[in-house]
Design a protein around this motif. Structure first.
Motif, short mmCIF file in Angstrom:
data_model
loop_
_atom_site.label_atom_id
_atom_site.label_comp_id
_atom_site.label_asym_id
_atom_site.label_seq_id
_atom_site.Cartn_x
_atom_site.Cartn_y
_atom_site.Cartn_z
N THR A 152 -27.43 69.13 80.79
CA THR A 152 -28.14 70.25 80.19
C THR A 152 -27.26 71.49 80.10
O THR A 152 -27.22 72.18 79.07
N GLN A 153 -26.54 71.77 81.17
CA GLN A 153 -25.65 72.93 81.18
C GLN A 153 -24.54 72.79 80.14
O GLN A 153 -24.07 73.78 79.58
N MET A 154 -24.14 71.56 79.86
CA MET A 154 -23.10 71.32 78.85
C MET A 154 -23.66 71.34 77.43
O MET A 154 -22.91 71.21 76.47
N GLY A 155 -24.99 71.47 77.33
CA GLY A 155 -25.59 71.57 76.01
C GLY A 155 -25.98 70.25 75.39
O GLY A 155 -26.18 70.18 74.18
N ALA A 156 -26.13 69.21 76.20
CA ALA A 156 -26.52 67.91 75.66
C ALA A 156 -27.91 67.99 75.05
O ALA A 156 -28.85 68.47 75.68
N THR A 157 -28.04 67.51 73.82
CA THR A 157 -29.33 67.43 73.16
C THR A 157 -29.64 66.00 72.76
O THR A 157 -30.78 65.67 72.46
N GLY A 158 -28.63 65.17 72.74
CA GLY A 158 -28.81 63.76 72.39
C GLY A 158 -27.82 62.92 73.16
O GLY A 158 -26.96 63.43 73.87
N THR A 159 -27.99 61.61 73.03
CA THR A 159 -27.10 60.68 73.71
C THR A 159 -26.66 59.59 72.74
O THR A 159 -27.37 59.31 71.77
N PRO A 160 -25.52 58.97 72.99
CA PRO A 160 -24.58 59.30 74.07
C PRO A 160 -23.83 60.60 73.77
O PRO A 160 -23.54 60.90 72.61
N MET A 161 -23.55 61.36 74.82
CA MET A 161 -22.65 62.50 74.70
C MET A 161 -21.38 62.13 75.43
O MET A 161 -21.40 61.80 76.62
N LEU A 162 -20.27 62.13 74.71
CA LEU A 162 -18.99 61.73 75.26
C LEU A 162 -18.17 62.96 75.61
O LEU A 162 -18.08 63.89 74.82
N VAL A 163 -17.58 62.94 76.80
CA VAL A 163 -16.70 64.04 77.23
C VAL A 163 -15.35 63.43 77.56
O VAL A 163 -15.24 62.56 78.42
N THR A 164 -14.32 63.88 76.87
CA THR A 164 -12.99 63.30 77.07
C THR A 164 -12.37 63.79 78.37
O THR A 164 -12.87 64.72 79.00
N GLU A 165 -11.25 63.17 78.72
CA GLU A 165 -10.56 63.56 79.96
C GLU A 165 -10.03 64.98 79.90
O GLU A 165 -9.74 65.59 80.94
N LYS A 166 -9.92 65.55 78.70
CA LYS A 166 -9.50 66.94 78.54
C LYS A 166 -10.68 67.89 78.47
O LYS A 166 -10.51 69.11 78.34
N GLY A 167 -11.91 67.36 78.51
CA GLY A 167 -13.09 68.19 78.51
C GLY A 167 -13.68 68.48 77.15
O GLY A 167 -14.58 69.30 77.03
#
Length: 238
Positions: free
Chosen positions: A202-217
């Motif tokens: 939620t803090q990252m702003g996810a509104t749907g899935t999948p939400m992918l976050v790379t190793e660099k952020g």
């Protein structure tokens, strides 16, 4: 879903504090008075004179040097054509994910890891299931998949309960694969990180899935095929 503090301050564009001396400790004190219980991870001068960068978990805010105004938004270097905020946010996301720790994620490891990817997933989401049905393809590309739960319907929903049951299973990886196939998983309860995952997503702003976050952020909002993802991660590492 619980109303986490991160949701409340997402919509803020300005907060008013009593004027204080311009230094990080004074700014931290001003924040404590308005947002008690919120401790910044860092307070540093921003590239723009008169503003400080305040990092709280995976979020970034700007505070005026007199401690009176707080802003949230993108800072763009027009001359360089660069989003200065996004690069800072990427680092904050990585730090927050590291605080969660791999022991609090479900990890699928390739024989040889070239890259890692954090995936906020909902067990009942169609594209989440598609991604997991191709897990062997991601692993063959050398991509380590690190799952965090983000049941979109929130706490107490069927997806939430499935996430808890998967986490509490004797073999979490096998249980997750079964659940993603639509197979029944034994209902279980135990200490689990599902709420922690929900909060962070939620803090990252996810509104749907999948939400992918790379190793660099960096965030990739949605399903990406294994071959395409491998190219993105390789370019990111250059």
């Amino acid at each position: 879903m619980k109303k986490y503090w991160g949701i409340a301050i997402l919509g803020m564009t300005a907060l008013f504090f009593e004027p204080v001396q311009a230094d990080s400790k004074a700014i931290e004190q001003a924040l404590k008075e308005v947002l008690p219980g919120v401790k910044p991870d860092s307070i540093t001068p921003s590239p723009m004179s008169g503003l400080y960068e305040v990092v709280v978990g995976p979020k970034l805010f700007y505070v005026s040097e007199d401690g009176r105004y707080l802003f949230q938004g993108a800072m763009i270097d027009i001359k360089a054509r660069e989003d200065l905020t996004e690069s800072k946010l990427a680092g904050a996301r990585v730090s927050s994910l590291k605080k969660v720790g791999l022991d609090n994620m479900i990890v699928f490891k390739p024989k040889t890891s070239k890259h890692s990817l954090y995936v906020f997933t909902d067990i009942d989401c169609g594209y989440c299931r598609k991604l997991h049905s191709e897990i062997d393809q991601y692993l063959s590309e050398g991509i380590e998949i690190r799952y965090l739960f983000f049941p979109r319907a929130g706490e107490g929903s069927e997806s939430y309960k499935k996430a808890v049951s998967v986490w509490c299973a004797d073999d979490r990886n096998t249980a997750l694969t079964k659940a993603k196939r639509g197979e029944a998983v034994e209902n279980r309860q135990c200490d689990n990180p599902v709420d922690q995952h929900l909060t962070l997503g939620t803090q990252m702003g996810a509104t749907g899935t999948p939400m992918l976050v790379t190793e660099k952020g960096n965030i990739l909002p949605g399903y990406v095929p294994a071959g395409q993802l491998a190219k993105i991660l390789a370019q990111e590492s250059e």
